[in-house]
Design an enzyme around this catalytic site. Structure first.
Site, PDB file in Angstrom:
ATOM      1  N   GLN A 132       0.819  -1.210   0.000  1.00  0.00           N
ATOM      2  CA  GLN A 132       0.000   0.000   0.000  1.00  0.00           C
ATOM      3  C   GLN A 132       0.851   1.257   0.000  1.00  0.00           C
ATOM      4  OE1 GLN A 132      -1.532  -1.139   4.027  1.00  0.00           O
ATOM      5  NE2 GLN A 132      -1.397   1.069   4.426  1.00  0.00           N
ATOM      6  N   CYS A 138      -5.026   0.238   3.518  1.00  0.00           N
ATOM      7  CA  CYS A 138      -5.083  -1.186   3.853  1.00  0.00           C
ATOM      8  C   CYS A 138      -6.487  -1.749   3.658  1.00  0.00           C
ATOM      9  CB  CYS A 138      -4.616  -1.404   5.288  1.00  0.00           C
ATOM     10  SG  CYS A 138      -5.652  -0.600   6.540  1.00  0.00           S
ATOM     11  N   HIS A 270      -5.653  -1.470  11.517  1.00  0.00           N
ATOM     12  CA  HIS A 270      -5.116  -1.995  10.268  1.00  0.00           C
ATOM     13  C   HIS A 270      -6.058  -3.077   9.764  1.00  0.00           C
ATOM     14  CE1 HIS A 270      -2.093  -2.788   7.288  1.00  0.00           C
ATOM     15  NE2 HIS A 270      -1.749  -3.972   7.765  1.00  0.00           N
ATOM     16  N   ASN A 295      -0.730  -9.602   4.372  1.00  0.00           N
ATOM     17  CA  ASN A 295      -0.614  -8.190   4.695  1.00  0.00           C
ATOM     18  C   ASN A 295      -0.462  -7.375   3.414  1.00  0.00           C
ATOM     19  OD1 ASN A 295      -0.402  -5.873   6.253  1.00  0.00           O
ATOM     20  ND2 ASN A 295       1.286  -6.635   7.511  1.00  0.00           N
TER      21      ASN A 295
END
Length: 329
Positions: A132, A138, A270, A295
């Site tokens: 990102q 995110c 997150h 992630n």
């Protein structure tokens, strides 16, 4: 006596000189590896100090992990020059307005007969980890990653889809200032989503350039929240990856491998993806349950952008803001 004192001073100076040379070499190698450049000598000095603090923290933690006192290890990754304060101020999850999508909550419970191990990467239905960058997007990456996987599970074709479309065009969310995956799922089910090659990611918000004729339609019946880890586990096993919230703190930023059991932020800040789960035995032969997560911090983080998080204790509020969607039959 004076000789011993002189030898002690000399040894201290020798160690300090060695340490300075060592850190100079390591610092230069780390900057080259991650292409780090700073705007001024003052900034580089401050970043170097932070980097050295991180180095000592990583070494200390990994010695504990080697002795079995922690289940995970850290690394000097591309976040090593970021201060703990900067980490805590950085959030890409919009924790207000969670009801904006007006989505129901479905409790799957813990279904009977679930497999002990699930990893949707094994089905070739998970795209590589993306980054990102400096944009707090995110929420878009988590949403797009789940859609990519679930479309692949349904159609046996893995496509790379556009996060930038959500950043630019999903006005229920806050672009680079944060958002919620459930809101993004609402947007995509109503509008469709373009491929990444047709709408490339740029780490910033621009004017919306959505083209309906190039959009893939989900044909989804509903989007919904999941209330707890049992529901997430059942959904992941039976249907595919789901978005989850995460209270990411400094320890998680430096994660390298193992089952993360470190410190968490006070609340979810997150968004990541649960792409599977499993268990593994520790040194004492005890089964340690974990989530497999994807992630959006690039392949330099964790194990090529993926990691494991302790399961069954709502580690770092991982059940917060969990969401997914269903297709039409």
């Amino acid at each position: 006596m004076n000789l011993n004192r002189s030898l002690g001073i000399f040894a201290t100076l020798l160690i300090c000189t060695w340490a300075s040379t060592f850190f100079d070499q390591e610092w230069d190698a780390w900057k080259a590896k991650y292409d780090k450049k700073y705007s001024s000598t003052k900034e580089e000095h401050l970043r170097r100090k932070t980097w050295e603090d991180t180095w000592h923290k990583v070494q200390k933690h990994n010695r504990r992990a080697d002795r079995g006192l922690s289940k995970y290890w850290m690394a000097m990754n591309h976040f090593a020059d970021i201060t703990p304060g900067e980490v805590r101020r950085k959030s890409c999850l919009m924790t207000t307005g969670a009801e904006a999508a007006n989505a129901p909550t479905y409790s799957f419970g813990l279904r009977q007969g679930l497999p002990d191990h699930v990893d949707w990467r094994e089905s070739k239905c998970v795209t590589d980890a993306k980054s990102q960058g400096f944009c707090g997007s995110c929420w878009a990456f988590a949403t797009v990653g789940v859609i990519e996987s679930r479309l692949c599970i349904k159609n046996n074709k893995l496509m790379t889809l556009s996060e930038q479309q959500l950043v630019d065009c999903d006005y229920e969310n806050g672009a680079c200032c944060g958002g919620l995956p459930i809101n993004a799922l609402m947007y995509v089910t109503q509008n469709g989503i373009m491929k990444s090659e047709d709408y490339e990611y740029e780490e910033k918000q621009k004017t919306c350039e959505f083209k309906e004729d190039k959009a893939i339609q989900l044909n989804a019946t509903k989007y919904y929240n999941l209330p707890d880890e049992n529901s997430i586990m059942s959904a992941v096993a039976l249907e595919g990856p789901v978005t989850v919230g995460f209270a990411a703190d400094y320890d998680f930023m430096q994660y390298s491998h193992g089952i993360f059991d470190g410190e968490c932020a006070k609340s979810a800040n997150h968004a990541i993806i649960a792409v599977g789960y499993g268990t593994e035995k520790d040194e004492d032969g005890e089964e340690q349950p974990y989530w497999i997560v994807k992630n959006s911090w690039g392949e330099e983080w964790g194990e090529n952008g993926f990691g494991k998080v302790k399961r069954g204790i709502d580690k770092c509020s991982i059940s917060t803001f969990a969401s997914s969607f269903d297709f039409l039959e």
